[in-house]
Scaffold this motif. Structure first.
Motif, PDB file in Angstrom:
ATOM      1  N   LYS A  17     -86.442 -41.959  78.581  1.00 45.76           N
ATOM      2  CA  LYS A  17     -87.900 -42.006  78.691  1.00 45.76           C
ATOM      3  C   LYS A  17     -88.352 -43.266  79.399  1.00 45.76           C
ATOM      4  O   LYS A  17     -89.341 -43.269  80.139  1.00 45.76           O
ATOM      5  N   GLU A  18     -87.625 -44.381  79.195  1.00 44.05           N
ATOM      6  CA  GLU A  18     -87.968 -45.629  79.872  1.00 44.05           C
ATOM      7  C   GLU A  18     -87.743 -45.527  81.377  1.00 44.05           C
ATOM      8  O   GLU A  18     -88.360 -46.253  82.152  1.00 44.05           O
ATOM      9  N   ARG A  19     -86.822 -44.638  81.799  1.00 48.14           N
ATOM     10  CA  ARG A  19     -86.532 -44.487  83.218  1.00 48.14           C
ATOM     11  C   ARG A  19     -87.476 -43.519  83.922  1.00 48.14           C
ATOM     12  O   ARG A  19     -87.457 -43.404  85.138  1.00 48.14           O
ATOM     13  N   GLU A  20     -88.295 -42.799  83.160  1.00 49.44           N
ATOM     14  CA  GLU A  20     -89.233 -41.856  83.762  1.00 49.44           C
ATOM     15  C   GLU A  20     -90.306 -42.597  84.556  1.00 49.44           C
ATOM     16  O   GLU A  20     -90.600 -43.770  84.286  1.00 49.44           O
ATOM     17  N   PRO A  21     -90.899 -41.920  85.573  1.00 52.81           N
ATOM     18  CA  PRO A  21     -91.976 -42.555  86.345  1.00 52.81           C
ATOM     19  C   PRO A  21     -93.142 -42.949  85.449  1.00 52.81           C
ATOM     20  O   PRO A  21     -93.546 -42.201  84.562  1.00 52.81           O
ATOM     21  N   GLN A  22     -93.679 -44.150  85.679  1.00 46.69           N
ATOM     22  CA  GLN A  22     -94.763 -44.678  84.887  1.00 46.69           C
ATOM     23  C   GLN A  22     -95.897 -45.100  85.795  1.00 46.69           C
ATOM     24  O   GLN A  22     -95.702 -45.343  86.988  1.00 46.69           O
ATOM     25  N   LEU A  23     -97.097 -45.182  85.208  1.00 46.26           N
ATOM     26  CA  LEU A  23     -98.262 -45.595  85.980  1.00 46.26           C
ATOM     27  C   LEU A  23     -98.127 -47.040  86.429  1.00 46.26           C
ATOM     28  O   LEU A  23     -98.446 -47.388  87.562  1.00 46.26           O
ATOM     29  N   SER A  24     -97.619 -47.909  85.561  1.00 43.93           N
ATOM     30  CA  SER A  24     -97.344 -49.311  85.889  1.00 43.93           C
ATOM     31  C   SER A  24     -95.846 -49.522  85.801  1.00 43.93           C
ATOM     32  O   SER A  24     -95.291 -49.597  84.689  1.00 43.93           O
ATOM     33  N   GLU A  25     -95.175 -49.586  86.944  1.00 41.12           N
ATOM     34  CA  GLU A  25     -93.733 -49.674  86.967  1.00 41.12           C
ATOM     35  C   GLU A  25     -93.251 -51.079  86.597  1.00 41.12           C
ATOM     36  O   GLU A  25     -93.942 -52.079  86.814  1.00 41.12           O
ATOM     37  N   ASN A  26     -92.041 -51.138  86.055  1.00 39.57           N
ATOM     38  CA  ASN A  26     -91.401 -52.415  85.762  1.00 39.57           C
ATOM     39  C   ASN A  26     -90.907 -53.054  87.054  1.00 39.57           C
ATOM     40  O   ASN A  26     -90.791 -52.393  88.082  1.00 39.57           O
ATOM     41  N   PRO A  27     -90.593 -54.365  87.026  1.00 41.19           N
ATOM     42  CA  PRO A  27     -90.038 -54.992  88.236  1.00 41.19           C
ATOM     43  C   PRO A  27     -88.747 -54.298  88.670  1.00 41.19           C
ATOM     44  O   PRO A  27     -87.902 -53.948  87.848  1.00 41.19           O
ATOM     45  N   LYS A  28     -88.591 -54.105  89.964  1.00 40.97           N
ATOM     46  CA  LYS A  28     -87.435 -53.388  90.480  1.00 40.97           C
ATOM     47  C   LYS A  28     -86.190 -54.270  90.445  1.00 40.97           C
ATOM     48  O   LYS A  28     -86.233 -55.438  90.812  1.00 40.97           O
ATOM     49  N   THR A  29     -85.087 -53.667  90.019  1.00 44.53           N
ATOM     50  CA  THR A  29     -83.802 -54.361  89.965  1.00 44.53           C
ATOM     51  C   THR A  29     -83.053 -54.146  91.273  1.00 44.53           C
ATOM     52  O   THR A  29     -83.058 -53.046  91.825  1.00 44.53           O
ATOM     53  N   ALA A  30     -82.410 -55.195  91.757  1.00 42.32           N
ATOM     54  CA  ALA A  30     -81.646 -55.141  93.006  1.00 42.32           C
ATOM     55  C   ALA A  30     -80.167 -55.355  92.717  1.00 42.32           C
ATOM     56  O   ALA A  30     -79.801 -56.232  91.923  1.00 42.32           O
ATOM     57  N   LEU A  31     -79.319 -54.558  93.364  1.00 39.18           N
ATOM     58  CA  LEU A  31     -77.868 -54.693  93.271  1.00 39.18           C
ATOM     59  C   LEU A  31     -77.352 -55.344  94.547  1.00 39.18           C
ATOM     60  O   LEU A  31     -77.736 -54.937  95.650  1.00 39.18           O
ATOM     61  N   PHE A  32     -76.491 -56.334  94.400  1.00 39.97           N
ATOM     62  CA  PHE A  32     -75.910 -57.046  95.534  1.00 39.97           C
ATOM     63  C   PHE A  32     -74.440 -56.635  95.641  1.00 39.97           C
ATOM     64  O   PHE A  32     -73.618 -56.997  94.791  1.00 39.97           O
ATOM     65  N   VAL A  33     -74.136 -55.838  96.682  1.00 36.51           N
ATOM     66  CA  VAL A  33     -72.829 -55.196  96.827  1.00 36.51           C
ATOM     67  C   VAL A  33     -72.150 -55.725  98.083  1.00 36.51           C
ATOM     68  O   VAL A  33     -72.772 -55.797  99.157  1.00 36.51           O
ATOM     69  N   LYS A  34     -70.868 -56.080  97.957  1.00 30.31           N
ATOM     70  CA  LYS A  34     -70.070 -56.535  99.090  1.00 30.31           C
ATOM     71  C   LYS A  34     -69.059 -55.462  99.464  1.00 30.31           C
ATOM     72  O   LYS A  34     -68.435 -54.855  98.587  1.00 30.31           O
ATOM     73  N   THR A  35     -68.891 -55.230 100.755  1.00 29.56           N
ATOM     74  CA  THR A  35     -67.883 -54.291 101.223  1.00 29.56           C
ATOM     75  C   THR A  35     -66.519 -54.982 101.254  1.00 29.56           C
ATOM     76  O   THR A  35     -66.390 -56.155 100.898  1.00 29.56           O
ATOM     77  N   GLN A  36     -65.511 -54.257 101.717  1.00 31.39           N
ATOM     78  CA  GLN A  36     -64.155 -54.813 101.736  1.00 31.39           C
ATOM     79  C   GLN A  36     -64.006 -55.960 102.737  1.00 31.39           C
ATOM     80  O   GLN A  36     -63.139 -56.809 102.580  1.00 31.39           O
ATOM     81  N   THR A  37     -64.825 -55.963 103.780  1.00 33.19           N
ATOM     82  CA  THR A  37     -64.747 -57.028 104.788  1.00 33.19           C
ATOM     83  C   THR A  37     -66.074 -57.758 104.837  1.00 33.19           C
ATOM     84  O   THR A  37     -67.094 -57.199 105.261  1.00 33.19           O
ATOM     85  N   THR A  38     -66.092 -58.995 104.381  1.00 33.61           N
ATOM     86  CA  THR A  38     -67.278 -59.841 104.444  1.00 33.61           C
ATOM     87  C   THR A  38     -66.884 -61.205 105.009  1.00 33.61           C
ATOM     88  O   THR A  38     -65.706 -61.552 105.072  1.00 33.61           O
TER      89      THR A  38
END
Length: 294
Positions: A17-38
């Motif tokens: 229920k917390e993940r459902e769309p809301q009128l006032s959304e929570n701050p968006k979370t960002a994932l920082f992903v590295k590939t095999q070659t960086t």
């Protein structure tokens, strides 16, 4: 297509229920992903951007075999598992060196992507600024250049940057809560094939004594400092874009009553509709003093 998960208990039901769309959304979370070659530049750039995003960020320490423009299934899986709608993928190849891919998802499905190359990078540690990043502070933004309002690719970049670093939506903010400014500057475009670089700079806000109630404001560069060269981009699907920008109807709002309104002073005002009356047939009170003498 992602499968629909049915809750098995009350705890799982509350989590969904917390993940459902809301009128006032929570701050968006960002994932920082590295590939095999960086590269070292990509690693330091992602580390500094992660510092600007905290606490709404999750850093993946392990390298992953992922190619977002060819197959985004892994990104959608991580987005769903971590309840994150923003991803930053770092890679390094001979064809596209020092590469950053800003990715957004909607309903855990790929929404759009913007790829850019990093040049002239200078990390935060090279700037002698004490307490460079205050965790949880909202940044101010400054976009300088006509291309941010006229060119589709730079408009896309501006939209992604605002969405990535905006944080929590606030109705008001204290002056002491403004700690840094993110400035993006782009020059003029020489021809259609020329895409000028975006100068990405971050400044610390210093509030100094001015002798008055209003402090004197100075900007001191705090890093990271880099030039971002636009590369590939993937726009959102038209139907998905329409669904993402659709605003849900407010809940628990009293139904508006007909012919009743509230004026500027906050007083309730009503409107009454009456049929047209014939005043010649109106029965008035008879007073003897007003009768004519015979």
């Amino acid at each position: 297509m992602l499968r629909t998960v049915k809750p098995k208990n009350a705890r799982a039901k509350r989590a969904l229920k917390e993940r459902e769309p809301q009128l006032s959304e929570n701050p968006k979370t960002a994932l920082f992903v590295k590939t095999q070659t960086t590269s070292a530049i990509v690693n330091e750039a992602m580390s500094d951007l992660y510092s600007l995003k905290k606490p709404n960020g999750l850093n993946f320490n392990k390298k992953n075999q992922v190619t977002p423009f060819e197959d985004a299934s892994s990104l959608e899986f991580w987005s769903n598992k971590n309840d994150a709608s923003l991803l930053l993928v770092g890679s390094h190849q001979k064809k596209r060196p020092h590469n950053l891919i800003f990715t957004r998802t909607f309903n855990y499905q790929l929404f759009d992507m913007f790829e850019c190359g990093v040049e002239n990078f200078k990390p935060m540690k090279d700037f002698n600024i004490h307490n460079q990043v205050n965790v949880g502070m909202k940044p101010l933004f400054n976009f300088t250049g006509e291309l941010f309002d006229s060119h589709p690719k730079y408009q896309h970049f501006k939209n992604v940057m605002l969405d990535f670093f905006r944080g929590e939506t606030l109705s008001q903010i204290s002056l002491a809560g403004l700690s840094h400014v993110i400035s993006c500057t782009v020059g003029e475009q020489a021809d259609e094939n020329d895409l000028p670089t975006v100068h990405f700079r971050v400044y610390s806000i210093q509030l100094l004594k001015s002798g008055t109630r209003t402090p004197r404001v100075e900007l001191v560069e705090m890093g990271p400092s880099m030039d971002l060269t636009p590369r590939r981009a993937q726009e959102a699907d038209e139907s998905l874009n329409k669904e993402a920008y659709r605003r849900p109807k407010p809940v628990n709002v009293p139904k508006k009553r007909k012919n009743i309104d509230v004026d500027e002073m906050g007083d309730k005002v009503g409107r009454i509709h009456m049929e047209k009356q014939d005043l010649s047939k109106l029965q008035t009170r008879k007073v003897k003093a007003l009768k004519p003498d015979n």
